[in-house]
Scaffold this motif. Structure first.
Motif, PDB file in Angstrom:
ATOM      1  N   CYS A  94       0.857  -1.181   0.000  1.00  0.00           N
ATOM      2  CA  CYS A  94       0.000   0.000   0.000  1.00  0.00           C
ATOM      3  C   CYS A  94       0.893   1.231   0.000  1.00  0.00           C
ATOM      4  N   THR A  95       0.590   2.181  -0.877  1.00  0.00           N
ATOM      5  CA  THR A  95       1.327   3.423  -0.971  1.00  0.00           C
ATOM      6  C   THR A  95       0.346   4.586  -0.911  1.00  0.00           C
ATOM      7  N   TYR A  96       0.857   5.767  -0.648  1.00  0.00           N
ATOM      8  CA  TYR A  96       0.012   6.953  -0.653  1.00  0.00           C
ATOM      9  C   TYR A  96       0.577   7.959  -1.623  1.00  0.00           C
ATOM     10  N   LYS A  97      -0.296   8.807  -2.142  1.00  0.00           N
ATOM     11  CA  LYS A  97       0.119   9.892  -3.021  1.00  0.00           C
ATOM     12  C   LYS A  97      -0.797  11.078  -2.752  1.00  0.00           C
ATOM     13  N   VAL A  98      -0.201  12.241  -2.553  1.00  0.00           N
ATOM     14  CA  VAL A  98      -0.969  13.464  -2.377  1.00  0.00           C
ATOM     15  C   VAL A  98      -1.203  14.040  -3.771  1.00  0.00           C
ATOM     16  N   ASN A  99      -2.485  14.264  -4.116  1.00  0.00           N
ATOM     17  CA  ASN A  99      -2.833  14.660  -5.478  1.00  0.00           C
ATOM     18  C   ASN A  99      -2.999  16.154  -5.672  1.00  0.00           C
ATOM     19  N   SER A 100      -3.798  16.799  -4.818  1.00  0.00           N
ATOM     20  CA  SER A 100      -4.110  18.207  -5.051  1.00  0.00           C
ATOM     21  C   SER A 100      -4.635  18.850  -3.768  1.00  0.00           C
ATOM     22  N   ALA A 101      -4.697  20.177  -3.793  1.00  0.00           N
ATOM     23  CA  ALA A 101      -5.130  20.945  -2.631  1.00  0.00           C
ATOM     24  C   ALA A 101      -6.077  22.049  -3.068  1.00  0.00           C
ATOM     25  N   GLY A 102      -6.910  22.492  -2.129  1.00  0.00           N
ATOM     26  CA  GLY A 102      -7.818  23.591  -2.419  1.00  0.00           C
ATOM     27  C   GLY A 102      -8.486  24.077  -1.153  1.00  0.00           C
ATOM     28  N   TYR A 103      -9.301  25.113  -1.315  1.00  0.00           N
ATOM     29  CA  TYR A 103     -10.006  25.659  -0.155  1.00  0.00           C
ATOM     30  C   TYR A 103     -11.351  26.218  -0.598  1.00  0.00           C
ATOM     31  N   THR A 104     -12.247  26.364   0.367  1.00  0.00           N
ATOM     32  CA  THR A 104     -13.509  27.070   0.186  1.00  0.00           C
ATOM     33  C   THR A 104     -13.713  27.959   1.392  1.00  0.00           C
TER      34      THR A 104
END
Length: 151
Positions: A94-104
């Motif tokens: 099992c691996t992890y990957k951070v894809n994207s960021a945002g805010y509201t």
């Protein structure tokens, strides 16, 4: 006195939990269901001093064979700061990957998301943010993801 060993006190810490990080990007598993994200350590200049564990919620965004997408959400004033990451399984790892960021959130319309459905709606309405890896970088990032192990 008594001979032998005893336990005077026991402290529980999130830091004793296993974690994904740059130094530990994978763990053996039979499926993505073996790993349940619990908490995260954030990074990035726009997180300010609000980077510690224990201040956000993690929601399932979507699930497919071999991978689960998550949203880590942290409330900060009127904002919901969010990061999308994926945990995937391939050949028993099992691996992890951070894809994207945002805010509201704005002063006129603060973010109050509290359920999975509301968080997914916020994610779909987000303003994108730079995805970063260091504390001085302009944006948001995840330094590590703490998880519970099953299986």
């Amino acid at each position: 006195g008594d001979k032998g060993y005893g336990l005077k006190s026991l402290k529980y810490s999130m830091f004793s939990k296993p974690k994904f990080s740059e130094e530990a990007p994978l763990v053996s598993c039979s499926s993505v269901d073996d790993v349940q994200p619990l908490d995260a350590m954030w990074t990035g200049l726009y997180m300010g001093s609000d980077q510690n564990v224990g201040k956000q919620s993690i929601y399932v965004l979507s699930s497919a064979a071999g991978e689960t997408q998550y949203i880590a959400l942290r409330r900060s004033g009127v904002y919901c700061k969010m990061i999308n990451f994926v945990i995937s399984e391939n050949n028993g790892q099992c691996t992890y990957k951070v894809n994207s960021a945002g805010y509201t959130g704005t002063n006129d319309l603060p973010c109050t998301a509290a359920t999975r459905t509301e968080v997914i709606a916020e994610w779909n309405a987000r303003t994108n943010m730079n995805l970063v890896t260091g504390p001085g970088d302009k944006g948001y990032g995840l330094k590590s993801i703490y998880y519970r192990r099953f299986g």
